[in-house]
Design a protein around this motif. Structure first.
Motif, PDB file in Angstrom:
ATOM      1  N   ARG A   1       0.824  -1.211   0.000  1.00  0.00           N
ATOM      2  CA  ARG A   1       0.000   0.000   0.000  1.00  0.00           C
ATOM      3  C   ARG A   1       0.860   1.264   0.000  1.00  0.00           C
ATOM      4  O   ARG A   1       0.607   2.209  -0.760  1.00  0.00           O
ATOM      5  CB  ARG A   1      -0.927  -0.026   1.222  1.00  0.00           C
ATOM      6  CG  ARG A   1      -1.896   1.137   1.285  1.00  0.00           C
ATOM      7  CD  ARG A   1      -2.875   0.937   2.424  1.00  0.00           C
ATOM      8  NE  ARG A   1      -2.193   0.831   3.701  1.00  0.00           N
ATOM      9  CZ  ARG A   1      -2.375  -0.172   4.558  1.00  0.00           C
ATOM     10  NH1 ARG A   1      -3.209  -1.148   4.276  1.00  0.00           N
ATOM     11  NH2 ARG A   1      -1.727  -0.198   5.716  1.00  0.00           N
ATOM     12  N   ASN A   2       1.905   1.285   0.825  1.00  0.00           N
ATOM     13  CA  ASN A   2       2.753   2.477   0.898  1.00  0.00           C
ATOM     14  C   ASN A   2       3.665   2.596  -0.322  1.00  0.00           C
ATOM     15  O   ASN A   2       4.078   3.703  -0.678  1.00  0.00           O
ATOM     16  CB  ASN A   2       3.572   2.454   2.187  1.00  0.00           C
ATOM     17  CG  ASN A   2       2.707   2.681   3.414  1.00  0.00           C
ATOM     18  OD1 ASN A   2       1.874   3.583   3.433  1.00  0.00           O
ATOM     19  ND2 ASN A   2       2.874   1.853   4.430  1.00  0.00           N
TER      20      ASN A   2
ATOM     21  N   SER B   1      -5.975  -6.570  -5.503  1.00  0.00           N
ATOM     22  CA  SER B   1      -5.182  -6.098  -4.357  1.00  0.00           C
ATOM     23  C   SER B   1      -4.830  -4.623  -4.510  1.00  0.00           C
ATOM     24  O   SER B   1      -4.783  -3.880  -3.517  1.00  0.00           O
ATOM     25  CB  SER B   1      -3.918  -6.939  -4.196  1.00  0.00           C
ATOM     26  OG  SER B   1      -3.056  -6.793  -5.310  1.00  0.00           O
TER      27      SER B   1
ATOM     28  N   SER C   1      -5.943  -1.558  -2.012  1.00  0.00           N
ATOM     29  CA  SER C   1      -4.956  -0.617  -1.467  1.00  0.00           C
ATOM     30  C   SER C   1      -5.372   0.826  -1.723  1.00  0.00           C
ATOM     31  O   SER C   1      -5.277   1.680  -0.832  1.00  0.00           O
ATOM     32  CB  SER C   1      -3.579  -0.884  -2.088  1.00  0.00           C
ATOM     33  OG  SER C   1      -3.061  -2.121  -1.667  1.00  0.00           O
TER      34      SER C   1
ATOM     35  N   GLN D   1      -8.219   1.763   0.580  1.00  0.00           N
ATOM     36  CA  GLN D   1      -7.725   1.996   1.941  1.00  0.00           C
ATOM     37  C   GLN D   1      -7.005   3.340   2.048  1.00  0.00           C
ATOM     38  O   GLN D   1      -7.152   4.058   3.039  1.00  0.00           O
ATOM     39  CB  GLN D   1      -6.799   0.862   2.353  1.00  0.00           C
ATOM     40  CG  GLN D   1      -7.521  -0.464   2.559  1.00  0.00           C
ATOM     41  CD  GLN D   1      -6.576  -1.649   2.629  1.00  0.00           C
ATOM     42  OE1 GLN D   1      -5.366  -1.505   2.425  1.00  0.00           O
ATOM     43  NE2 GLN D   1      -7.117  -2.829   2.896  1.00  0.00           N
ATOM     44  N   LEU D   2      -6.220   3.678   1.033  1.00  0.00           N
ATOM     45  CA  LEU D   2      -5.493   4.951   1.057  1.00  0.00           C
ATOM     46  C   LEU D   2      -6.462   6.133   1.025  1.00  0.00           C
ATOM     47  O   LEU D   2      -6.231   7.142   1.694  1.00  0.00           O
ATOM     48  CB  LEU D   2      -4.520   5.015  -0.126  1.00  0.00           C
ATOM     49  CG  LEU D   2      -3.296   4.103  -0.029  1.00  0.00           C
ATOM     50  CD1 LEU D   2      -2.558   4.046  -1.369  1.00  0.00           C
ATOM     51  CD2 LEU D   2      -2.345   4.576   1.073  1.00  0.00           C
TER      52      LEU D   2
END
Length: 199
Positions: A2-3, A37, A41, A44-45
């Motif tokens: 994610r990051n 996926s 991500s 979520q961000l």
């Protein structure tokens, strides 16, 4: 992952489709990322406030691009500096070095590289310890004539590969830190001569 995606969006605003294309185009050697996926991500961000849809009009195919917020920049930089944690050392190093050019301060870049090297060296030394233990066990087994010689050879070859690649990662990080360009010294302004000049 994610990051890491957050870092990709710092490079350029991207849509879900474009992020997926980046992974399909070569970034899968760092993270194996499916379309689903990546979508999770990005969702979520957005929910965390780290990214938001770009204010500009959607792309030709009506795909909205995402941009990183100020909070997202802080989140990303904190991730760059933190311990790899659950990530493998190699994955953590590849992901962070890929994005390291986004860190403007040279001292911060070198600090990140030093932390990655510390973890890489710890893994290398752990593998060396396993190698030594395996060598001692192999010697004892050979003395008792109970060791499977062929099997031991292939296990040793596999362990030797791990030792060599972990050492290569340490050397690679050292080389990057050595080659990191220092800021150029400010130019010294030319001074006019005050003696003996013709008028």
């Amino acid at each position: 992952m994610r990051n890491f995606i957050l870092g990709l969006l710092l490079l350029h605003p991207l849509s879900l489709y474009e992020v997926h294309a980046r992974f399909a185009g070569g970034l899968a050697h760092i993270y194996a990322a499916s379309y689903g996926s990546i979508h999770r991500s990005l969702t979520q961000l957005v929910a965390r406030g780290d990214i938001e849809p770009e204010a500009a009009a959607p792309t030709a195919r009506n795909r909205k691009r995402y941009v990183v917020t100020d909070q997202g920049k802080r989140t990303w930089l904190a991730w760059m500096k933190e311990s790899p944690g659950g990530e493998g050392v190699e994955v953590a190093a590849l992901a962070r070095v890929f994005l390291l050019g986004l860190v403007e301060d040279r001292r911060e870049r070198l600090s990140i590289l030093a932390a990655l090297r510390e973890h890489a060296l710890a893994e290398h030394e752990a593998l060396l310890g396993v190698d030594r233990d395996a060598g001692a066990a192999g010697a004892a087994g050979a003395a008792e004539d109970t060791e499977d010689t062929a099997g031991a050879r292939y296990r040793a070859a596999t362990l030797a590969y791990g030792v060599a690649t972990s050492k290569g990662l340490v050397d690679w990080l050292d080389a990057i830190a050595t080659d990191d360009p220092a800021p150029a010294a400010p130019a010294t302004p030319a001074t006019a001569s005050t003696t003996g000049g013709r008028r």
